[in-house]
Design an enzyme around this catalytic site. Structure first.
Site, PDB file in Angstrom:
ATOM      1  N   ASP A 153       3.764 -10.621  -3.620  1.00 20.97           N
ATOM      2  CA  ASP A 153       3.628  -9.427  -2.798  1.00 20.97           C
ATOM      3  C   ASP A 153       4.542  -8.336  -3.349  1.00 20.97           C
ATOM      4  O   ASP A 153       4.742  -8.227  -4.557  1.00 20.97           O
ATOM      5  CB  ASP A 153       3.992  -9.773  -1.347  1.00 20.97           C
ATOM      6  CG  ASP A 153       3.204  -8.966  -0.333  1.00 20.97           C
ATOM      7  OD1 ASP A 153       3.382  -7.742  -0.299  1.00 20.97           O
ATOM      8  OD2 ASP A 153       2.412  -9.556   0.412  1.00 20.97           O
ATOM      9  N   HIS A 223       5.650  -4.351   2.966  1.00 24.72           N
ATOM     10  CA  HIS A 223       4.537  -5.301   3.023  1.00 24.72           C
ATOM     11  C   HIS A 223       4.990  -6.727   2.735  1.00 24.72           C
ATOM     12  O   HIS A 223       4.627  -7.674   3.439  1.00 24.72           O
ATOM     13  CB  HIS A 223       3.466  -4.861   2.022  1.00 24.72           C
ATOM     14  CG  HIS A 223       2.159  -5.577   2.142  1.00 24.72           C
ATOM     15  ND1 HIS A 223       1.932  -6.807   1.573  1.00 24.72           N
ATOM     16  CD2 HIS A 223       1.001  -5.221   2.752  1.00 24.72           C
ATOM     17  CE1 HIS A 223       0.688  -7.186   1.826  1.00 24.72           C
ATOM     18  NE2 HIS A 223       0.107  -6.237   2.543  1.00 24.72           N
ATOM     19  N   SER A 561      -4.085  -9.023   4.991  1.00 24.08           N
ATOM     20  CA  SER A 561      -2.752  -9.332   4.473  1.00 24.08           C
ATOM     21  C   SER A 561      -1.900 -10.004   5.543  1.00 24.08           C
ATOM     22  O   SER A 561      -1.037 -10.820   5.236  1.00 24.08           O
ATOM     23  CB  SER A 561      -2.037  -8.057   4.010  1.00 24.08           C
ATOM     24  OG  SER A 561      -2.424  -7.675   2.726  1.00 24.08           O
TER      25      SER A 561
END
Length: 772
Positions: A153, A223, A561
């Site tokens: 990620d 994220h 996600s």
């Protein structure tokens, strides 16, 4: 990359390419991955062994460039541990010449992939943690303490409380990873966050020279911290977002060890992650000792040998590592699902039974419930003029830009002191609110389109705002157009639990059927992916917009996600509880115990109030407390996947190199529908009958299972035998499923049913998908 291609054209394109060896890009590409398959390392992989591999890569490329020195300069990654290959600066013609070499499995461009979050543009929200397993059921798994979960990620924010190591014992001795903090002295690992690496050479090959700020695994985007903490964040009490959603934050495997592999960077043309970096991270994570690899990113559907995530996850599966991938955010169109290899767990996104309500109250007394996480509120019960944003259009702006509330499209004189109604789409939702605020507006109503239907997302808006369903948006627009002086009030955000119906499929969640392998139902499962609360970075605002000065240690985001790491965490618990189970057995336990019902109860719906199908949710919405005791599992091994590739049309020499051993395709080739998957998919029932063979393994007590079938419309399904008697753990039983098209006129298209084995304690359910 947006996965909205014509299905028939892409299927034809893929079949043409699969008959040859490689897929190459246009001459614009300047860097490529040269993939040789698997290594033949024997025993422990030493530094000397990896150095020898590098030398062979330099020699190989040097034979094409005419100079070993030029080859050394061109190669920026050598994959030396489990994945055999290199990434290099090559021109198109040279890449094509290399692709013809018999030792090469594939040569493909260093393509750009993207993170599967909708935060920046069309989805952003929070989570109700009701999916987290109960302590009593999962006590033996110790909440995943023996498991190592790796995340590919944007890295990690190590200071987050989700990654504290209080109460954890020593780092497992099998761990070989590192904390790559040599150029970032502020970054620290511990007994929870046991490893962190960064990979940016593929990104640099595309965007040019990078400064020193890129030399760190630190998360500057949010994220990575969000997804990693969703999978395995520790218990953190007292978490809220602007006072909403109060509670204890925790990941699926809250005591698992975690490692971050930073492969995604500031977006270039909407994409953040590059193939060359993804492969390097997979090679490292496999070698380091990960048990579960969570991958919340992906690209367009392509041949498995030209797909970095498919390649990396195959090599992980060879080492019995569970790989969980997001399905993508290109819904609600059909055939948009990505990450479709049968050795992956592919996850769609659905809602939870919690919302952050904010009502719009009109001057006529009507109330419309929306959602918001605005950090400011209007004065109590005070009403303001409300108008359609298109009527506040600036002189030189287009009507569409004003309708979308794009920056600079609104006239401050018309906007000042008013609540504006803005259309959802194109530009960021929070950005729309900023445009209204800059114009002097007092509040914003975000109206859904028919496509987004009932999808309501709680954004951290910079002014009082709420988002309405498409039906309510229409009613509000009608009130404004038919009222001489329309007025309205937006109520402050509040946390509501027990929402019905829930779950509902998110409109953005990518859907099947797979265009690469339609014989495998994808996605496999759905999990919470709308309004998910998890850890964040301190480096940027909750909106990721530069104009926003706010900072949050926990944030609200939506996307596949976010649903992917839910399954990663559950897989971590199962890995700890059942260390001998294969990745396929873990996937089977998760899939066959899922539910297709919401909390009304009724069938799970999509965002437009229509009944959703397995192409949206796969086997259904995850139920982790049932997955711990599935009764039976559908197991698979590497040989099964290789025979699957044989049946797809890949040649034997490619597959042998891919697998790293002398593999011979079974003769005759297996029927694609006979892969021992937990779902049954027949993509073309043109003949009068199709027979599918499946095998189940008993992982519970001795028991007698009987079968029940819900026939797809227009199809009769028979199962032989109709009962299976298991006398011991590990026992295998094979059964056949005969599918016959009903006589008479039957509408063409996909139809759906289910097959359930039950011993009155366990309910082992498989979806049936048939195309007539």
């Amino acid at each position: 990359m947006k996965l909205t291609h014509n299905f028939s054209f892409l299927l034809l394109l893929l079949l043409v390419h699969m008959s040859s060896k490689h897929i190459l890009a246009s001459k614009d590409s300047s860097s490529y991955v040269v993939y040789f398959g698997a290594h033949s390392h024997v025993g422990e992989i030493t530094e000397d062994a990896m150095d020898r591999v590098k030398e062979t890569h330099y020699d190989f490329l040097g034979s094409f460039t005419g100079s070993r020195e030029r080859a050394t300069d061109a190669i920026f990654y050598s994959y030396t541990k489990h994945i055999n290959g290199f990434a290099a600066h090559l021109d198109h013609d040279l890449a094509y010449e290399i692709s013809k070499h018999p030792e090469v499995v594939s040569v493909f461009p260093n393509k750009a992939l993207k993170l599967h979050t909708t935060r920046s543009w069309d989805f952003l929200g929070l989570e109700h943690n009701s999916y987290v397993p109960s302590s009593s059921i999962w006590r033996k798994a110790r909440f995943g303490e023996d498991t190592i979960i790796a995340n590919l990620d944007t890295g990690v924010w190590p200071e987050s409380k989700s990654f504290r190591d209080e109460g954890l014992g020593p780092i497992p001795s099998r761990w070989k990873g590192i904390c790559q903090n040599q150029k970032d002295a502020t970054f620290h690992c511990n007994r929870k966050l046991i490893g962190a690496r960064y990979f940016n050479k593929g990104y640099a090959a595309a965007v040019g020279h990078l400064n020193s700020s890129f030399d760190s695994p630190r998360d500057l985007d949010g994220h990575g911290s969000h997804t990693l903490s969703t999978a395995a964040g520790d218990f953190v009490p007292g978490v809220s977002i602007f006072g909403q959603g109060n509670g204890t934050a925790k990941g699926g495997s809250p005591r698992a060890r975690v490692a971050a592999y930073k492969v995604c960077w500031p977006p270039v043309k909407g994409n953040e992650c590059y193939d060359a970096d993804v492969l390097a991270a997979f090679d490292a994570a496999i070698h380091d000792g990960a048990d579960v690899i969570s991958v919340s990113l992906g690209g367009e559907p392509t041949s498995f040998f030209n797909d970095s995530v498919a390649i990396g996850s195959f090599h992980a599966a060879k080492k019995r590592i569970v790989v969980v991938c997001s399905a993508g955010n290109s819904g609600p169109a059909d055939s948009t699902v990505s990450n479709v290899a049968p050795w992956q767990i592919t996850v769609g996104a659905s809602t939870m039974d919690r919302e952050f309500a904010s009502n719009l109250v009109l001057g006529n007394g009507k109330h419309y419930k929306g959602q918001s996480l605005s950090s400011t509120a209007l004065p109590h019960a005070k009403f303001y003029p409300i108008m359609a944003s298109v009527n506040a259009k600036a002189k030189n702006a287009s009507a569409l830009d004003a309708q979308l509330c794009k920056l600079g499209s609104l006239d401050p004189i018309k906007t000042k002191g008013k609540i504006l109604v803005c259309l959802r789409g194109q530009n960021g939702r929070v950005e729309k609110g900023r445009a209204v605020a800059l114009g002097g507006g007092i509040g914003m109503v975000l109206e859904n389109t028919y496509v987004t239907g009932n999808d309501l997302l709680a954004d951290p808006h910079v002014l009082p705002a709420t988002q309405l369903t498409s039906k309510d948006s229409f009613a509000v627009s009608r009130y404004i157009s038919q009222t001489k002086k329309p007025i309205a009030h937006i109520t402050p955000s509040r946390t509501d639990l027990g929402l019905k119906p829930a779950p509902v499929m998110a409109s953005f969640s990518s859907k099947g059927p797979s265009i690469v392998a339609p014989q495998i139902l994808k996605p496999d499962i759905t999990a919470p992916g709308v309004s998910v609360i998890a850890a964040y970075t301190g480096a940027v605002s909750p909106t990721n917009e530069q104009f926003d000065p706010r900072r949050l240690l926990f944030n609200a985001i939506s996307g596949t996600s976010m649903s992917c790491p839910h399954i990663s965490g559950i897989a971590g618990l199962l890995k700890t509880r059942y260390p001998s189970w294969s990745p396929a057995a873990i996937r089977s336990a998760i899939m066959t115990t899922a539910t297709t019902m919401d909390d009304i109860p009724g069938p799970i719906q999509n965002a437009t109030n229509m009944k959703a199908t397995p192409f949206s949710f796969g086997a259904g919405h995850v139920q982790p407390n049932l997955a711990v005791n599935p009764g039976l599992v559908y197991d698979l091994g590497i040989k099964d996947y290789l025979n699957f590739l044989c049946s797809l049309g890949y040649n034997a020499s490619q597959i042998s190199v891919f697998s790293g051993n002398n593999f011979t395709c079974s003769s005759p080739k297996i029927s694609l529908v006979n892969l021992n998957y937990p779902s049954i998919t027949v993509p073309n029932l043109t003949s009068s009958k199709v027979t599918v063979s499946k095998t189940v393994k008993n992982v519970g007590r001795p028991s007698m299972y009987t079968v029940k079938v819900n026939n797809p419309h227009g199809v009769y399904v028979a199962v032989k035998p109709t009962s299976l008697n298991f006398t011991k753990v590990g026992e295998l039983k094979t059964f056949k499923v005969i599918l016959v098209k009903s006589k008479g006129n039957v509408a063409k298209g996909y139809v759906f049913g289910e097959l359930v084995w039950s011993d009155k304690k366990h309910r082992v359910r498989s979806p049936i998908v048939v195309k007539l």
